[in-house]
Design a protein around this motif. Structure first.
Motif, short mmCIF file in Angstrom:
data_model
loop_
_atom_site.label_atom_id
_atom_site.label_comp_id
_atom_site.label_asym_id
_atom_site.label_seq_id
_atom_site.Cartn_x
_atom_site.Cartn_y
_atom_site.Cartn_z
N SER A 19 11.79 -2.38 3.12
CA SER A 19 10.86 -2.31 1.84
C SER A 19 11.97 -1.88 0.66
O SER A 19 11.62 -2.20 -0.91
CB SER A 19 9.14 -2.04 1.76
OG SER A 19 9.50 -0.39 2.03
N SER A 48 12.61 -4.08 -2.80
CA SER A 48 12.66 -3.80 -4.30
C SER A 48 13.75 -4.01 -4.63
O SER A 48 13.78 -4.00 -5.80
CB SER A 48 11.94 -2.29 -3.82
OG SER A 48 10.82 -2.26 -3.71
N SER A 93 9.74 -0.92 -9.36
CA SER A 93 8.80 -0.63 -8.33
C SER A 93 7.58 0.04 -8.73
O SER A 93 6.40 0.03 -8.82
CB SER A 93 9.70 -1.20 -7.22
OG SER A 93 9.82 -0.32 -6.86
N GLU A 94 8.08 1.35 -9.41
CA GLU A 94 7.67 2.11 -9.22
C GLU A 94 6.15 1.96 -10.58
O GLU A 94 5.21 2.17 -10.44
CB GLU A 94 7.89 3.49 -9.38
CG GLU A 94 7.80 4.41 -8.33
CD GLU A 94 7.61 4.21 -7.03
OE1 GLU A 94 6.32 4.90 -7.22
OE2 GLU A 94 7.64 3.84 -6.17
N LYS A 111 3.56 -1.06 -9.48
CA LYS A 111 2.45 -0.75 -8.47
C LYS A 111 1.22 -0.42 -8.96
O LYS A 111 0.20 -0.63 -8.57
CB LYS A 111 2.85 0.63 -7.61
CG LYS A 111 3.62 0.49 -6.35
CD LYS A 111 3.87 1.62 -5.41
CE LYS A 111 4.82 1.46 -4.45
NZ LYS A 111 5.41 2.65 -4.31
N GLY A 112 1.26 0.51 -10.61
CA GLY A 112 -0.04 0.80 -11.69
C GLY A 112 -0.46 -0.80 -11.55
O GLY A 112 -2.12 -0.20 -12.40
N HIS A 167 -1.76 -7.51 -10.44
CA HIS A 167 -2.21 -7.45 -8.45
C HIS A 167 -2.86 -8.46 -8.40
O HIS A 167 -3.19 -9.77 -8.19
CB HIS A 167 -2.40 -6.17 -8.05
CG HIS A 167 -2.27 -6.79 -6.93
ND1 HIS A 167 -1.26 -6.41 -5.57
CD2 HIS A 167 -3.27 -6.77 -5.53
CE1 HIS A 167 -1.31 -6.68 -4.46
NE2 HIS A 167 -3.20 -7.06 -4.40
N ASP A 170 4.18 -7.89 2.13
CA ASP A 170 4.26 -7.76 0.55
C ASP A 170 5.80 -8.30 0.25
O ASP A 170 6.07 -7.58 -1.63
CB ASP A 170 4.96 -6.16 1.42
CG ASP A 170 3.95 -5.75 1.97
OD1 ASP A 170 1.97 -6.09 1.56
OD2 ASP A 170 3.78 -4.77 2.62
N THR A 211 6.02 -8.34 -4.10
CA THR A 211 7.07 -7.14 -4.27
C THR A 211 8.01 -8.69 -5.37
O THR A 211 7.85 -8.11 -6.85
CB THR A 211 7.60 -6.89 -3.38
OG1 THR A 211 6.96 -5.79 -2.63
CG2 THR A 211 9.49 -5.68 -4.44
N LYS A 243 6.00 -9.88 -8.43
CA LYS A 243 5.77 -8.65 -9.76
C LYS A 243 7.31 -8.44 -10.43
O LYS A 243 7.06 -8.16 -11.52
CB LYS A 243 5.09 -7.80 -8.94
CG LYS A 243 3.59 -7.89 -8.52
CD LYS A 243 3.33 -6.68 -7.78
CE LYS A 243 1.42 -6.44 -7.47
NZ LYS A 243 1.16 -5.17 -6.86
N SER A 244 8.27 -8.35 -9.74
CA SER A 244 9.05 -8.13 -9.93
C SER A 244 9.62 -9.37 -11.08
O SER A 244 9.85 -9.05 -12.54
CB SER A 244 10.17 -7.99 -9.08
OG SER A 244 11.65 -7.96 -9.63
#
Ligand code: HEM
Length: 517
Positions: A148, A152, A364-365, A368-369, A374, A467, A471, A474-475
């Motif tokens: 994973s 990322s 990626s951090e 996440k929020g 999402h 996942d 990932t 979103k990236s």
């Protein structure tokens, strides 16, 4: 001439005439039915041919046809034809039962294995013990932290080094861009990199179309036609090596050539030692050395495993990116909310970098929020499930939770594309692109819609790449939306093409500018 003499003249030919009359009668009835059927949206039975003409007539709009069937006949419909015994079901109770409760009774089946023969014994093309061994290996490889982390960092790397610079060039030239083509190349690079540990650089504007990627497209097109052509016919074409089957044959040769090359390179690299590799092919080679029981077959095992992963990952995620951008650009309020969320995340994570002129790439951090982002990804996966048709075959007789009888060898088809468009499942606003349906009133993620969300299937055969897909989506989404402003080209019609993966028929044409915030 007298009537008797006419009868006399015709007498020797009577059997021929009665045959012809019978055929004419069938044709006449069929024509009437055809005309009736043209106005009917669901499943119509033809004499002798059953539902086959409906399938052939609607092959070019197969996904919309599934919506018609669901709207006309409800959640479940039986369909028969020559050599066809199909159960079409979009009922979440049946799907839960098929994918989880009585999973052993619903393998992919021999016909599926034959249709997807190019994948050999790759994960999604096997059943029973062979599948179990493959799945165990894939499960280990996918669950490792190394994997994973690698996904990322690869996603960020390809976006930062290739995708953003490529779009910056389009900004300079003010040219119209086909985002779908770009996304397909981007996911090819990331998926390939994650499997083989090297970047084929398809995205780089100056590299010619990768022969391997083209062979995958050709094979995919031929496999789709196998789904909408009677078995005997496509098998005959395969034997004669004509039409789409010729393309399939050539694609197979090209794919084998590349797979042998990359496997040999990887083995050589591993023999030379050096740092630990986190790509999937390396993990498979290590596992192969450790646990011989699942991995007999040497390079064929590696070829089948790696190819299945590449196919499963590439077009599905590339197409999802296109539908994500299409949906967000068609809904400016959604775009605004994602931008606000990203601006807040950027402020809180990197106060001192706020004035930088360089394109901003989220890691990626940071991502996440981003709850609203999402929810927007979930809504894209709901309304545009990029593997829209799912197929299983019943092993033994059974009764589904809705009371439908299942016969052995019956083909069970589900359309997640049609499910997303059913008011009885997703409410009166099912056709609207509404990320809010994935959020609670206080803006947290809601689990409630998961009961009817089958885009990644469910149970033991659920997609192991979910996942990865989130990932990468979103990236790409954050980096492109934050740095660029896109506008859909006016008059350009976007609709699904008839294919295994829900791609766009005419691509996704946009104009791109640098975003000034
Ligand atoms: C938006 C992207 C994706 C969607 C919508 C999707 C959807 C699905 C679905 C519906 C299945 C079940 C198919 C069936 O039972 O016939 C599946 C299986 C599978 N997917 Fe995905 N997938 C996506 C991305 C990926 C990625 C990125 C990977 C790999 C990195 C992947 C690897 C697989 C594999 C190997 C299987 C076969 C699993 C098995 O049979 O046990 N998928 N996927």
């Amino acid at each position: 001439m007298h009537l008797q003499s006419i009868t006399f003249l015709l007498k020797p030919h009577l059997h021929t005439w009665s045959g012809i009359s019978f055929l004419s009668f069938i044709c006449l009835i069929s024509m009437i039915l055809y005309l009736m059927m043209s106005k009917t949206k669901g499943v119509t039975y033809w004499p002798i041919l059953g539902v086959l003409p409906c399938l052939v007539q609607n092959a070019h709009r197969i996904h919309d046809y599934c919506v018609d069937i669901s709207n006309t006949h409800g959640l479940t419909k039986l369909a028969k034809g020559p050599f066809l015994d199909i159960l079409y079901t979009c009922d979440p109770r049946n799907l839960e039962y098929i994918t989880k409760t009585n999973f052993p009774n619903y393998p992919k089946g021999q016909e599926y294995n034959k249709t997807f023969e190019i994948f050999g014994d790759g994960l999604f093309n096997t059943d029973f013990d062979l599948w179990h061994g493959q799945r165990k290996l894939a499960g280990k490889a996918f669950a490792s932290n190394n994997y994973s982390r690698m996904v990322s960092s690869l996603s960020k790397k390809v976006v930062e080094d290739e995708l953003v610079p490529l779009l910056s060039k389009f900004v300079e030239n003010s040219s119209t861009v086909d985002l779908e083509g770009i996304f397909m190349n981007c996911t090819f690079d990331v998926a390939f990199f994650s499997i083989f540990g090297r970047n084929p650089k398809c995205l780089s504007r100056h590299s010619p179309e990768h022969e391997f990627a083209k062979a995958m497209d050709d094979a995919s097109e031929a496999i789709f036609f196998r789904h909408v052509t009677p078995h005997l016919l496509w098998r005959l074409c395969r034997w004669l090596k004509i039409g789409k089957e010729k393309k399939h044959h050539n694609a197979w040769e090209t794919i084998d050539k590349y797979m042998a090359h990359y496997i040999a390179l990887k083995k050589e690299e591993l023999l030379q030692g050096g740092q630990e590799r986190s790509d999937l092919l390396s993990s498979y080679i290590y596992f192969q050395k450790e646990k011989q029981e699942f991995t007999s077959g040497g390079d064929k095992f590696l070829r089948d495993s790696a190819l299945a992963l590449l196919f499963a990952a590439r077009d599905t995620t590339g197409a999802s990116l296109s539908w994500f951008f299409y949906s967000v650009l068609s809904n400016p309020a959604v775009e605004e909310k994602i931008l606000d969320e990203m601006k807040n995340a950027k402020k809180s994570n990197s106060e001192n970098d706020i004035t930088t002129k360089k394109p901003w790439i989220f890691n990626s951090e940071d991502v996440k929020g981003l709850v609203y982002l999402h929810a927007t990804c979930c809504e894209t996966f709901r309304l545009y499930p990029t593997l829209p048709l799912n197929r299983k075959e019943a092993l033994h007789e059974d009764v589904l939770p809705d009371g439908t009888m299942v016969r052995p060898k019956m083909m069970i088809i589900t359309s997640t594309f049609a499910m997303a468009r059913m008011k009885s499942l997703w409410g009166n606003d099912c056709l609207e692109f509404k990320p809010e349906r994935w959020l609670t009133e206080d803006g947290q993620l809601s689990n409630e819609p998961m009961d009817k969300f089958y885009t990644f299937s469910a149970g033991p055969r659920m997609c192991p790449g979910k996942d990865f897909a989130f990932t990468l989506l979103k990236s790409v989404a954050t980096s492109l939306l934050f740095n660029f402003q896109f506008e859909l080209v006016k008059g350009h019609k976007v609709y699904p093409k008839p294919s295994l993966v829900l791609q766009m028929k005419n691509g996704l044409l946009v104009q791109v500018k640098r975003r000034v915030s």
